[in-house]
Write a protein that holds these residues in place. Structure first.
Motif, PDB file in Angstrom:
ATOM      1  N   MET A 101       0.828  -1.203   0.000  1.00  0.00           N
ATOM      2  CA  MET A 101       0.000   0.000   0.000  1.00  0.00           C
ATOM      3  C   MET A 101       0.862   1.253   0.000  1.00  0.00           C
ATOM      4  O   MET A 101       0.595   2.223  -0.721  1.00  0.00           O
ATOM      5  CB  MET A 101      -0.912  -0.010   1.228  1.00  0.00           C
ATOM      6  N   HIS A 102       1.937   1.252   0.786  1.00  0.00           N
ATOM      7  CA  HIS A 102       2.879   2.379   0.770  1.00  0.00           C
ATOM      8  C   HIS A 102       3.456   2.565  -0.631  1.00  0.00           C
ATOM      9  O   HIS A 102       3.597   3.697  -1.114  1.00  0.00           O
ATOM     10  CB  HIS A 102       4.014   2.136   1.766  1.00  0.00           C
ATOM     11  N   HIS A 103       3.806   1.448  -1.266  1.00  0.00           N
ATOM     12  CA  HIS A 103       4.403   1.493  -2.605  1.00  0.00           C
ATOM     13  C   HIS A 103       3.427   2.111  -3.601  1.00  0.00           C
ATOM     14  O   HIS A 103       3.807   2.968  -4.417  1.00  0.00           O
ATOM     15  CB  HIS A 103       4.776   0.075  -3.035  1.00  0.00           C
ATOM     16  N   VAL A 104       2.161   1.722  -3.547  1.00  0.00           N
ATOM     17  CA  VAL A 104       1.146   2.242  -4.469  1.00  0.00           C
ATOM     18  C   VAL A 104       0.923   3.733  -4.230  1.00  0.00           C
ATOM     19  O   VAL A 104       0.854   4.531  -5.178  1.00  0.00           O
ATOM     20  CB  VAL A 104      -0.174   1.466  -4.319  1.00  0.00           C
ATOM     21  N   LEU A 105       0.816   4.132  -2.966  1.00  0.00           N
ATOM     22  CA  LEU A 105       0.591   5.542  -2.651  1.00  0.00           C
ATOM     23  C   LEU A 105       1.773   6.404  -3.104  1.00  0.00           C
ATOM     24  O   LEU A 105       1.589   7.525  -3.580  1.00  0.00           O
ATOM     25  CB  LEU A 105       0.345   5.709  -1.157  1.00  0.00           C
ATOM     26  N   ASN A 106       2.986   5.879  -2.954  1.00  0.00           N
ATOM     27  CA  ASN A 106       4.159   6.615  -3.433  1.00  0.00           C
ATOM     28  C   ASN A 106       4.136   6.775  -4.953  1.00  0.00           C
ATOM     29  O   ASN A 106       4.497   7.825  -5.487  1.00  0.00           O
ATOM     30  CB  ASN A 106       5.438   5.905  -3.001  1.00  0.00           C
ATOM     31  N   LEU A 107       3.694   5.715  -5.650  1.00  0.00           N
ATOM     32  CA  LEU A 107       3.582   5.798  -7.113  1.00  0.00           C
ATOM     33  C   LEU A 107       2.556   6.855  -7.520  1.00  0.00           C
ATOM     34  O   LEU A 107       2.799   7.670  -8.418  1.00  0.00           O
ATOM     35  CB  LEU A 107       3.174   4.432  -7.680  1.00  0.00           C
ATOM     36  N   LEU A 108       1.402   6.850  -6.861  1.00  0.00           N
ATOM     37  CA  LEU A 108       0.359   7.816  -7.181  1.00  0.00           C
ATOM     38  C   LEU A 108       0.819   9.238  -6.866  1.00  0.00           C
ATOM     39  O   LEU A 108       0.486  10.187  -7.588  1.00  0.00           O
ATOM     40  CB  LEU A 108      -0.915   7.486  -6.395  1.00  0.00           C
ATOM     41  N   GLU A 109       1.608   9.373  -5.797  1.00  0.00           N
ATOM     42  CA  GLU A 109       2.106  10.708  -5.446  1.00  0.00           C
ATOM     43  C   GLU A 109       3.134  11.190  -6.458  1.00  0.00           C
ATOM     44  O   GLU A 109       3.155  12.360  -6.835  1.00  0.00           O
ATOM     45  CB  GLU A 109       2.695  10.688  -4.036  1.00  0.00           C
ATOM     46  N   ARG A 110       4.001  10.273  -6.913  1.00  0.00           N
ATOM     47  CA  ARG A 110       4.981  10.657  -7.920  1.00  0.00           C
ATOM     48  C   ARG A 110       4.308  11.049  -9.234  1.00  0.00           C
ATOM     49  O   ARG A 110       4.815  11.885  -9.975  1.00  0.00           O
ATOM     50  CB  ARG A 110       5.974   9.511  -8.167  1.00  0.00           C
ATOM     51  N   ASN A 111       3.157  10.436  -9.521  1.00  0.00           N
ATOM     52  CA  ASN A 111       2.413  10.763 -10.740  1.00  0.00           C
ATOM     53  C   ASN A 111       1.508  11.975 -10.561  1.00  0.00           C
ATOM     54  O   ASN A 111       0.744  12.326 -11.469  1.00  0.00           O
ATOM     55  CB  ASN A 111       1.570   9.564 -11.185  1.00  0.00           C
ATOM     56  N   SER A 112       1.554  12.586  -9.370  1.00  0.00           N
ATOM     57  CA  SER A 112       0.752  13.774  -9.052  1.00  0.00           C
ATOM     58  C   SER A 112      -0.744  13.491  -9.060  1.00  0.00           C
ATOM     59  O   SER A 112      -1.553  14.407  -9.273  1.00  0.00           O
ATOM     60  CB  SER A 112       1.070  14.929 -10.031  1.00  0.00           C
ATOM     61  N   ASP A 113      -1.122  12.227  -8.837  1.00  0.00           N
ATOM     62  CA  ASP A 113      -2.545  11.898  -8.705  1.00  0.00           C
ATOM     63  C   ASP A 113      -3.044  12.217  -7.299  1.00  0.00           C
ATOM     64  O   ASP A 113      -4.222  12.548  -7.110  1.00  0.00           O
ATOM     65  CB  ASP A 113      -2.783  10.409  -9.002  1.00  0.00           C
ATOM     66  N   ILE A 114      -2.169  12.081  -6.306  1.00  0.00           N
ATOM     67  CA  ILE A 114      -2.507  12.400  -4.929  1.00  0.00           C
ATOM     68  C   ILE A 114      -1.350  13.186  -4.323  1.00  0.00           C
ATOM     69  O   ILE A 114      -0.273  13.276  -4.910  1.00  0.00           O
ATOM     70  CB  ILE A 114      -2.779  11.129  -4.085  1.00  0.00           C
ATOM     71  N   VAL A 115      -1.592  13.716  -3.135  1.00  0.00           N
ATOM     72  CA  VAL A 115      -0.536  14.432  -2.423  1.00  0.00           C
ATOM     73  C   VAL A 115      -0.688  14.109  -0.936  1.00  0.00           C
ATOM     74  O   VAL A 115      -1.801  13.958  -0.431  1.00  0.00           O
ATOM     75  CB  VAL A 115      -0.633  15.954  -2.673  1.00  0.00           C
ATOM     76  N   SER A 116       0.436  13.952  -0.234  1.00  0.00           N
ATOM     77  CA  SER A 116       0.386  13.725   1.210  1.00  0.00           C
ATOM     78  C   SER A 116       0.284  15.074   1.893  1.00  0.00           C
ATOM     79  O   SER A 116       1.174  15.917   1.779  1.00  0.00           O
ATOM     80  CB  SER A 116       1.626  12.964   1.688  1.00  0.00           C
ATOM     81  N   THR A 117      -0.833  15.309   2.599  1.00  0.00           N
ATOM     82  CA  THR A 117      -1.078  16.605   3.229  1.00  0.00           C
ATOM     83  C   THR A 117      -0.314  16.745   4.534  1.00  0.00           C
ATOM     84  O   THR A 117       0.094  17.825   4.920  1.00  0.00           O
ATOM     85  CB  THR A 117      -2.579  16.789   3.493  1.00  0.00           C
ATOM     86  N   MET A 118      -0.128  15.646   5.256  1.00  0.00           N
ATOM     87  CA  MET A 118       0.687  15.610   6.454  1.00  0.00           C
ATOM     88  C   MET A 118       1.044  14.152   6.686  1.00  0.00           C
ATOM     89  O   MET A 118       0.671  13.289   5.885  1.00  0.00           O
ATOM     90  CB  MET A 118      -0.044  16.217   7.657  1.00  0.00           C
ATOM     91  N   GLU A 119       1.767  13.861   7.732  1.00  0.00           N
ATOM     92  CA  GLU A 119       2.262  12.519   7.919  1.00  0.00           C
ATOM     93  C   GLU A 119       1.132  11.494   7.961  1.00  0.00           C
ATOM     94  O   GLU A 119       0.276  11.520   8.862  1.00  0.00           O
ATOM     95  CB  GLU A 119       3.071  12.440   9.219  1.00  0.00           C
ATOM     96  N   GLY A 120       1.110  10.580   6.961  1.00  0.00           N
ATOM     97  CA  GLY A 120       0.135   9.494   6.951  1.00  0.00           C
ATOM     98  C   GLY A 120      -1.199   9.844   6.336  1.00  0.00           C
ATOM     99  O   GLY A 120      -2.091   9.002   6.300  1.00  0.00           O
ATOM    100  N   TYR A 121      -1.376  11.080   5.830  1.00  0.00           N
ATOM    101  CA  TYR A 121      -2.651  11.489   5.245  1.00  0.00           C
ATOM    102  C   TYR A 121      -2.436  11.828   3.764  1.00  0.00           C
ATOM    103  O   TYR A 121      -1.436  12.410   3.391  1.00  0.00           O
ATOM    104  CB  TYR A 121      -3.214  12.710   5.971  1.00  0.00           C
ATOM    105  N   TYR A 122      -3.452  11.461   2.948  1.00  0.00           N
ATOM    106  CA  TYR A 122      -3.367  11.678   1.508  1.00  0.00           C
ATOM    107  C   TYR A 122      -4.648  12.288   0.980  1.00  0.00           C
ATOM    108  O   TYR A 122      -5.754  11.987   1.457  1.00  0.00           O
ATOM    109  CB  TYR A 122      -3.090  10.349   0.784  1.00  0.00           C
ATOM    110  N   MET A 123      -4.479  13.129  -0.036  1.00  0.00           N
ATOM    111  CA  MET A 123      -5.631  13.793  -0.645  1.00  0.00           C
ATOM    112  C   MET A 123      -5.461  13.775  -2.165  1.00  0.00           C
ATOM    113  O   MET A 123      -4.344  13.918  -2.673  1.00  0.00           O
ATOM    114  CB  MET A 123      -5.727  15.237  -0.147  1.00  0.00           C
ATOM    115  N   ALA A 124      -6.555  13.557  -2.877  1.00  0.00           N
ATOM    116  CA  ALA A 124      -6.520  13.529  -4.345  1.00  0.00           C
ATOM    117  C   ALA A 124      -6.705  14.938  -4.895  1.00  0.00           C
ATOM    118  O   ALA A 124      -7.367  15.787  -4.285  1.00  0.00           O
ATOM    119  CB  ALA A 124      -7.612  12.615  -4.883  1.00  0.00           C
ATOM    120  N   PHE A 125      -6.096  15.192  -6.043  1.00  0.00           N
ATOM    121  CA  PHE A 125      -6.259  16.503  -6.695  1.00  0.00           C
ATOM    122  C   PHE A 125      -7.658  16.620  -7.274  1.00  0.00           C
ATOM    123  O   PHE A 125      -8.259  15.653  -7.692  1.00  0.00           O
ATOM    124  CB  PHE A 125      -5.228  16.664  -7.825  1.00  0.00           C
TER     125      PHE A 125
END
Length: 340
Positions: free
Chosen positions: A316-340
């Motif tokens: 799950m960490h690996h997938v979230l990192n991939l999505l963040e690198r693709n700018s699909d999501i962004v980590s707003t603070m430690e452990g939290y994610y938000m979609a554009f």
């Protein structure tokens, strides 16, 4: 001419760096420590903090200097007839990209990247960066609370080579060979865009089999007599251990708990990527997630319910990192994610 062994005595041999989990992570260090770390004498571009080899870092800081430069955004297709809705969507996307990437002095930014030396100055070559909307300083306070714990539990503790690596047949050489085989298997899967595979299929690839046979030659000579296991079984075991290493890193996974089940390559599993993105997008519309975003454990729980109950946290960490690198999501603070 022999090299001076004294210059390597403070460094772990490079073959063992992969055993240290810090080496594969984005190390969260104080900027002061990043500036003072010593560069490896074995491999330029690798830096050491208290014996931990570090190649990539994650920092949050305030912009103190901005170099202005022109930016050109080419979305393609705008010189051909298209609907007004599409043009409007592209304009909104461009505005959002500009908002996230245009920096001013005093902005708080999050940066991930590799450390490098440029014109005799140490800098971070960013692989991803964005402006952090942090009017209440929540992100910075969270990081200030997190870093002392990370230092206490990880960075300030000298890395100890795992006991299983020392006690394995062939000792550290065998462990290093397994790690190297795992990296080569990973490269093979990604280079060939393989989505799923069985272990037996890897055992038909000559280059990988040749590498997998190396641990066999390093085992104790007493094991290589007529009563020892056939080489094919030892090679099979080497592949099994290498895949286990990749599973622990979240590079590959299985959707069931059966060892005979097919392996999925995390980078290539578009169904998992889309499902994870859908969970983040859908839940960020809810009032309780609108401000901070979705917590990692909440996302993991939802994806497990819809995709596979055996999905590991590392995947799950690996997938979230991939999505963040693709700018699909962004980590707003430690452990939290938000979609554009």
């Amino acid at each position: 001419m022999q090299s001076d062994p004294a210059k390597y005595e403070a460094e772990m041999p490079s073959l063992l760096w992969g055993l240290n989990p810090v080496f594969s992570a984005f190390a969260r260090l104080y900027i002061k420590d990043i500036k003072e770390m010593k560069e490896s004498k074995q491999v330029p571009g690798i830096f050491f903090y208290n014996g931990h080899p570090i190649r990539q870092v994650d920092v949050v800081g305030t912009v103190v200097l901005v170099k202005e430069r022109d930016a050109f955004y080419n979305y393609g297709g705008l010189d051909t007839p298209c609907s007004s809705d599409l043009v409007e969507q592209m304009k909104k996307l461009q505005e959002e990209v500009l908002q996230k990437t245009k920096l001013e002095i005093g902005d708080v930014v999050k940066v991930r990247g590799h450390i490098r030396i440029y014109r005799e100055q140490r800098e971070i070559q960013a692989s991803i960066y964005y402006k952090v909307d942090d009017p209440m300083c929540e992100v910075q306070i969270s990081r200030m609370l997190e870093l002392p714990c990370l230092y206490r539990e990880v960075y300030d503790k000298p890395f100890q080579i795992p006991e299983d690596a020392q006690s394995a047949p062939g000792g550290l050489n065998l462990r290093s060979s397994i790690d190297l085989l795992g990296e080569k298997v990973k490269d093979f899967l990604l280079d060939n865009r393989i989505q799923t595979f069985y272990q037996q299929e890897l055992e038909t690839v000559d280059d990988l089999v040749s590498l997998a046979s190396q641990p066999v030659s390093r085992t104790d000579s007493k094991q290589m007599d007529s009563k020892s296991e056939p080489s094919s079984k030892l090679i099979h075991s080497a592949f099994k251990e290498a895949i286990k290493v990749l599973q622990e890193k979240g590079v590959v996974f299985q959707k069931s708990n059966s060892p005979e089940d097919v392996y999925h390559v995390t980078d290539q599993d578009k169904e998992l990527h889309n499902m994870t993105l859908h969970v983040v997008k859908a839940d960020c519309r809810k009032p309780r997630h609108a401000e901070k975003g979705c917590h990692f454990l909440h996302i993991l729980r939802c994806v497990r319910q819809s995709y596979s109950p055996y999905l590991s946290e590392m995947v799950m960490h690996h997938v979230l990192n991939l999505l963040e690198r693709n700018s699909d999501i962004v980590s707003t603070m430690e452990g939290y994610y938000m979609a554009f």
